[in-house]
Design a protein around this motif. Structure first.
Motif, short mmCIF file in Angstrom:
data_model
loop_
_atom_site.label_atom_id
_atom_site.label_comp_id
_atom_site.label_asym_id
_atom_site.label_seq_id
_atom_site.Cartn_x
_atom_site.Cartn_y
_atom_site.Cartn_z
N SER A 25 0.84 -1.20 0.00
CA SER A 25 0.00 0.00 0.00
C SER A 25 0.87 1.25 0.00
N THR A 68 -2.15 1.81 8.46
CA THR A 68 -2.13 1.08 7.19
C THR A 68 -1.85 -0.39 7.44
N GLN A 72 -4.38 -3.42 6.65
CA GLN A 72 -4.00 -4.60 5.88
C GLN A 72 -4.35 -5.88 6.65
#
Length: 169
Positions: A25, A68, A72
């Protein structure tokens, strides 16, 4: 000759840029800017002092990296936050600020944030929280014998500390 604009010499304009790569990402500069605006607005609303801009930016970047990674994990274990759950959370946030959702939406806009960005930020936070809870629940393993041992221990402590008074008889 027909006047056709010459776009070959137009200067490129950056719309956004990648600030950090986290596994598969990316964190965009606009994500950092939005998080900074949100943090500054919350601090202003609650009269909190913030650290200097450079330190604050570094802290925001670190938080976005952690968020993040958590996002995930949430995706990997299948955590999804539907719109009704998201709306309930936003209703609660608005109530905690003594506002209706419409008033809260306007106050978010007045602070330079779009309501859709705010919604997605809350959705991500909810998903990360649920992922953390699911991971913790998977790691907790209480055996029936442990429950029995604790029940026996509590029963022994209670019977040892029970006092009877003549008035109870």
């Amino acid at each position: 000759a027909i006047g056709v604009p010459n776009f070959a010499h137009a200067q490129p304009v950056a719309l956004d840029q990648i600030a950090v790569i986290v596994n598969n990402s990316v964190i965009l500069q606009s994500d950092i800017d939005t998080a900074l605006k949100t943090l500054q607005a919350n601090a202003k609303r609650s009269n909190q002092q913030l650290p200097p801009a450079s330190i604050l930016k570094q802290q925001v970047i670190e938080k976005l990296i952690v968020d993040t990674i958590q996002q995930q994990q949430a995706e990997r274990i299948g955590v999804r936050i539907d719109d009704s759950r998201l709306n309930e959370a936003i209703d609660e946030i608005a109530q905690n600020n003594q506002q209706t959702v419409e008033q809260f939406s306007l106050s978010i806009a007045n602070q330079g944030l779009s309501y859709s960005e705010f919604r997605e930020q809350i959705r991500k936070e909810l998903a990360a929280s649920e992922a953390r809870n699911a991971i913790v629940r998977r790691r907790i393993n209480i055996l029936p014998t442990e429950v029995d041992n604790l029940a026996n221990l509590l029963a022994q402590e209670n019977s040892a500390t029970v006092e009877y008074k003549l008035g109870h008889i």
